[in-house]
Design an enzyme around this catalytic site. Sequence first.
Site, PDB file in Angstrom:
ATOM      1  N   ASP A 136     -13.804  45.862  -7.738  1.00  0.00           N
ATOM      2  CA  ASP A 136     -12.726  46.827  -7.616  1.00  0.00           C
ATOM      3  C   ASP A 136     -11.489  46.112  -8.183  1.00  0.00           C
ATOM      4  O   ASP A 136     -11.480  44.876  -8.281  1.00  0.00           O
ATOM      5  CB  ASP A 136     -12.554  47.186  -6.132  1.00  0.00           C
ATOM      6  CG  ASP A 136     -11.314  47.992  -5.887  1.00  0.00           C
ATOM      7  OD1 ASP A 136     -11.102  48.981  -6.602  1.00  0.00           O
ATOM      8  OD2 ASP A 136     -10.527  47.631  -4.982  1.00  0.00           O
TER       9      ASP A 136
ATOM     10  N   ASP B  15      -7.605  47.200  -7.693  1.00  0.00           N
ATOM     11  CA  ASP B  15      -6.420  47.172  -6.828  1.00  0.00           C
ATOM     12  C   ASP B  15      -6.766  46.522  -5.492  1.00  0.00           C
ATOM     13  O   ASP B  15      -7.634  46.997  -4.760  1.00  0.00           O
ATOM     14  CB  ASP B  15      -5.931  48.605  -6.561  1.00  0.00           C
ATOM     15  CG  ASP B  15      -5.345  49.262  -7.810  1.00  0.00           C
ATOM     16  OD1 ASP B  15      -4.541  48.621  -8.496  1.00  0.00           O
ATOM     17  OD2 ASP B  15      -5.699  50.423  -8.092  1.00  0.00           O
TER      18      ASP B  15
HETATM   19  C1  BG6 Z   1      -7.263  52.744  -6.392  1.00  0.00           C
HETATM   20  C2  BG6 Z   1      -6.211  52.423  -5.375  1.00  0.00           C
HETATM   21  O1  BG6 Z   1      -7.770  51.571  -6.959  1.00  0.00           O
HETATM   22  O2  BG6 Z   1      -6.728  53.562  -7.426  1.00  0.00           O
HETATM   23  C3  BG6 Z   1      -5.579  53.688  -4.843  1.00  0.00           C
HETATM   24  O3  BG6 Z   1      -6.798  51.684  -4.307  1.00  0.00           O
HETATM   25  C4  BG6 Z   1      -5.063  54.524  -6.007  1.00  0.00           C
HETATM   26  O4  BG6 Z   1      -4.526  53.348  -3.970  1.00  0.00           O
HETATM   27  C5  BG6 Z   1      -6.185  54.811  -6.983  1.00  0.00           C
HETATM   28  O5  BG6 Z   1      -4.563  55.779  -5.521  1.00  0.00           O
HETATM   29  C6  BG6 Z   1      -5.746  55.613  -8.196  1.00  0.00           C
HETATM   30  O6  BG6 Z   1      -4.870  54.844  -8.958  1.00  0.00           O
HETATM   31  P1  BG6 Z   1      -3.994  55.368 -10.157  1.00  0.00           P
HETATM   32  O7  BG6 Z   1      -3.472  54.100 -10.769  1.00  0.00           O
HETATM   33  O8  BG6 Z   1      -4.889  56.118 -11.072  1.00  0.00           O
HETATM   34  O9  BG6 Z   1      -2.946  56.257  -9.574  1.00  0.00           O
HETATM   35 MG    MG Z   2      -8.997  48.383  -3.912  1.00  0.00          MG
END
Ligand code: BG6
Ligand code: MG
Length: 217
Positions: A9, A11
């Site tokens: 993963d 984030d």
């Molecule tokens: C995930 C995060 O990796 O990505 C979430 O944990 C986030 O918090 C999601 O909402 C979507 O991310 P993005 O960058 O497309 O808004």
């Molecule tokens: Mg994550």
Amino acid sequence: MSIKACIFDMDGVIVDSAKYHFVAWQELAKEIGVKFTEHDNEQLKGLSRVDSLERILKMGNLHLDNDTKLALMDKKNQSYLQYISSMNEEEILPGVGEFIDELMAAGMKVALGSSSRNATVILERIKLLSKFDAIIDGNKVTFSKPDPEVFLKGAEAMGLKPKDCVVFEDASAGVKAAIDGGFRCVGIGEEQHLNQANFVIPGFQDFRLNDLIQRFK
Ligand code: BG6
Ligand code: MG
């Protein structure tokens, strides 16, 4: 069972972007009159942008039309992009870069399985993009975590089966996605949120490939 690949993963596992998602959602929540705490944010980790917004609207018992929702998501993303605009290699979480290098040196494959639609931008900024054999992000899936699609597509892109791969995840939705998909899963963070994982580590500081092999012997 031998491990042929690791799927990360992004984030909260590779980069500490969770704090920026939090502040950007918190700003938006405030604007629409919804109280949003760090505890609430924990439930959003791993969810797609649209699912995150839906949860926030539910917290405030708000019902909005689609155009308004799209505008709110765009606003949150613009603010998030602003926060991450100065991100660089220094924000890679401790030890994870070295762990990925170790996997590559051992001839194992490395993939990304992220819900984010900003994954490529971030990996480029932190100079890790070239290390991945496959990148499956929020732009490539129909169903977001806890659905296993993102990890199943990652395994498929590497020509492997779920049982050959270990997923690293910091979100309970992501751990569920991995386990439901038939993957082995290492939780990153605190045990209390991630108890479905095979085991949980606080981070990659003291975790090496040999530790992974020993745990899944
Ligand atoms: C995930 C995060 O990796 O990505 C979430 O944990 C986030 O918090 C999601 O909402 C979507 O991310 P993005 O960058 O497309 O808004
Ligand atoms: Mg994550």
